[in-house]
Design an enzyme around this catalytic site. Structure first.
Site, PDB file in Angstrom:
ATOM      1  N   GLU A   1     -86.655 -64.771 -38.251  1.00  0.00           N
ATOM      2  CA  GLU A   1     -87.013 -63.526 -37.576  1.00  0.00           C
ATOM      3  C   GLU A   1     -87.050 -62.405 -38.613  1.00  0.00           C
ATOM      4  OE1 GLU A   1     -85.583 -60.670 -33.854  1.00  0.00           O
ATOM      5  OE2 GLU A   1     -84.260 -62.249 -34.602  1.00  0.00           O
TER       6      GLU A   1
ATOM      7  N   ILE B   1     -81.786 -53.636 -35.198  1.00  0.00           N
ATOM      8  CA  ILE B   1     -80.604 -53.709 -36.048  1.00  0.00           C
ATOM      9  C   ILE B   1     -80.912 -54.294 -37.421  1.00  0.00           C
ATOM     10  CG2 ILE B   1     -79.820 -56.014 -35.405  1.00  0.00           C
ATOM     11  CD1 ILE B   1     -77.623 -52.810 -35.716  1.00  0.00           C
TER      12      ILE B   1
ATOM     13  N   HIS C   1     -90.631 -57.144 -33.379  1.00  0.00           N
ATOM     14  CA  HIS C   1     -90.301 -56.007 -34.237  1.00  0.00           C
ATOM     15  C   HIS C   1     -91.599 -55.422 -34.788  1.00  0.00           C
ATOM     16  CE1 HIS C   1     -85.935 -56.475 -34.089  1.00  0.00           C
ATOM     17  NE2 HIS C   1     -86.181 -57.771 -34.010  1.00  0.00           N
TER      18      HIS C   1
ATOM     19  N   ALA D   1     -88.092 -54.086 -29.120  1.00  0.00           N
ATOM     20  CA  ALA D   1     -88.578 -53.955 -30.496  1.00  0.00           C
ATOM     21  C   ALA D   1     -90.076 -54.221 -30.597  1.00  0.00           C
ATOM     22  CB  ALA D   1     -87.803 -54.880 -31.436  1.00  0.00           C
TER      23      ALA D   1
ATOM     24  N   ASP E   1     -79.643 -60.190 -19.843  1.00  0.00           N
ATOM     25  CA  ASP E   1     -78.222 -59.843 -19.951  1.00  0.00           C
ATOM     26  C   ASP E   1     -77.895 -58.493 -19.333  1.00  0.00           C
ATOM     27  OD1 ASP E   1     -79.341 -58.123 -21.805  1.00  0.00           O
ATOM     28  OD2 ASP E   1     -78.029 -58.697 -23.462  1.00  0.00           O
TER      29      ASP E   1
ATOM     30  N   ASP F   1     -80.477 -64.721 -28.015  1.00  0.00           N
ATOM     31  CA  ASP F   1     -80.344 -63.800 -29.158  1.00  0.00           C
ATOM     32  C   ASP F   1     -78.866 -63.668 -29.515  1.00  0.00           C
ATOM     33  OD1 ASP F   1     -81.220 -62.149 -31.188  1.00  0.00           O
ATOM     34  OD2 ASP F   1     -81.477 -60.381 -29.922  1.00  0.00           O
TER      35      ASP F   1
ATOM     36  N   LEU G   1     -78.593 -51.877 -30.160  1.00  0.00           N
ATOM     37  CA  LEU G   1     -78.246 -53.236 -29.747  1.00  0.00           C
ATOM     38  C   LEU G   1     -78.336 -54.170 -30.943  1.00  0.00           C
ATOM     39  CD1 LEU G   1     -80.061 -53.587 -26.291  1.00  0.00           C
ATOM     40  CD2 LEU G   1     -77.592 -53.602 -26.690  1.00  0.00           C
ATOM     41  N   ALA G   2     -77.376 -55.080 -31.048  1.00  0.00           N
ATOM     42  CA  ALA G   2     -77.317 -56.019 -32.167  1.00  0.00           C
ATOM     43  C   ALA G   2     -77.177 -57.433 -31.624  1.00  0.00           C
ATOM     44  CB  ALA G   2     -76.146 -55.685 -33.083  1.00  0.00           C
ATOM     45  N   GLY G   3     -78.295 -57.981 -31.137  1.00  0.00           N
ATOM     46  CA  GLY G   3     -78.225 -59.294 -30.524  1.00  0.00           C
ATOM     47  C   GLY G   3     -77.435 -59.234 -29.232  1.00  0.00           C
TER      48      GLY G   3
END
Length: 376
Positions: free
Chosen positions: A126, A137, A190, A215, A243, A269, A302-304
């Site tokens: 990725e 992130i 992204h 993204a 989620d 993720d 957000l980070a995963g």
């Protein structure tokens, strides 16, 4: 030959959901499914037997981040962490990094497959060929062009499946076509591409989009963006993160009504916090705080996720209104088809691998079987 018998539940097969079944297995392959239970069958108590889940976006698990531990041992720990939640096949995912780091990750996955590590079937790269405007992130210091060196690295023959997420505005359609010709699954992510650029990428062979809505350029009534291009293309695969943090449930329900449901895939993720006692972690020098299932950097990005696949299936049912059977399709059948593995994975059927997830009546994980052997 072994026989695995179930009663008083729901066994999800392509021909319909059975209340009882006996699955016969030889050499890790299903050879027969009978719609009746043997004496001494496992009482599911209203629970579910689903095809093993296939997660195409797994950054880490069990306290291990793939970028930090690109080894057979690291991959085994990640796969085992996710096996606790019904996942029988993973695409360990490298977040944007240097060519050397990507090479180590590719080699580690090859070695893990050669070592028959349960649950490792390929790699998802990725980035780093993505747009800083939609970096999320990811560390922009690691971004780079898809030059000849990087292209050669990604198209070299590998033991498992290779998936690459890139921004189509950062590459040419010829480069996308070259990746696809080498067997790489190309997804858009992204990215700040406009509708025309995204559509051209699909025409060149890109398979779909990574974490739909997140993204990427959004759907606007005069500028449809990547989201609009994906929803307008019935052949594009869309990974979705259910989620409650990454995407509003209503947006996901709208997407599911807009195009063929079997072109969506549940993904986690997931970060190292999944299956780990210590939730907080460090991502490429950035401290990540995890609370209530939400992973964020210091600036709130957000980070995963702290999501597992059983939770994704449960969310698809409780948040999006899907049936458990439809959720199982998004967790197993669709990703198998996306990866070109439908001949061996993704359903409980004769000729398929004997991989399945057993969930409670409320869709919480009970046990996971890979090759008809319990692994969690």
């Amino acid at each position: 030959m072994t026989r695995h018998s179930f009663t008083n539940g729901h066994i999800v097969t392509p021909g319909g959901t059975l209340s009882a079944a006996t699955i016969t297995v030889e050499n890790q392959i299903i050879t027969a499914i009978d719609a009746e239970a043997d004496a001494g069958a496992t009482d599911l108590d209203g629970g579910w037997v689903m095809p093993g889940f296939i997660d195409t976006q797994v950054n880490g698990g069990g306290g291990v981040l793939f970028n930090d531990t690109p080894t057979v041992e690291g991959l085994a720990a990640i796969a085992m962490a996710h096996a606790r939640y019904g996942t029988t096949a993973t695409m360990p995912t490298l977040i944007s990094d240097t060519p050397d780091a990507i090479a180590r990750g590719l080699d580690a996955v090859d070695a893990a497959i050669d070592a028959h590590v349960p649950g490792v079937i390929g790699i998802h790269v990725e980035g780093p060929v993505i747009n800083v405007a939609r970096k999320g992130i990811h560390d922009p210091a690691r971004f780079r062009a898809l030059d000849d060196e990087m292209l050669a690295l990604l198209i070299a023959p590998r033991r498992g499946r290779v998936m690459v997420t890139l921004a189509p505005e950062c590459v040419s359609t010829d480069q996308i076509a070259a990746l696809v010709a080498a067997g790489v699954r190309v997804c858009l992510g992204h990215t700040d591409a406009d509708y025309a650029t995204a559509t051209a990428a699909f025409a060149a062979g890109a398979s779909g989009v990574t974490h739909l809505y997140n993204a990427m350029s959004p759907l606007n009534h005069r500028a449809p963006g990547v989201v609009g291009a994906a929803l307008d293309d019935d052949s594009a695969w869309c990974g979705i993160i259910v989620d409650g943090f990454h995407v509003d449930d209503a947006a996901l329900r709208i997407a599911l009504r807009a195009r063929p449901a079997d072109r969506f895939m549940l993904v986690t993720d997931a970060m190292p916090c999944v299956g780990a006692e210590t939730k907080n972690f460090v991502l490429q020098g950035k401290p990540i705080h995890v609370e209530g299932g939400r992973c964020v950097g210091a600036d709130g990005t957000l980070a995963g996720s702290d999501l597992d696949m059983a939770g994704a299936v449960r969310g698809a049912v409780t948040r999006l209104g899907l049936t458990p059977e439809a959720a199982a399709g998004l967790a197993a059948t669709s990703p198998a088809a996306f990866l070109g593995l439908s001949d061996e994975r993704g359903t409980l059927a004769v000729g398929q691998r004997a991989d399945w997830a057993i969930l409670t009546r409320n869709l919480y994980p009970a046990s996971t079987w890979i090759g008809a052997q319990p692994v969690a």
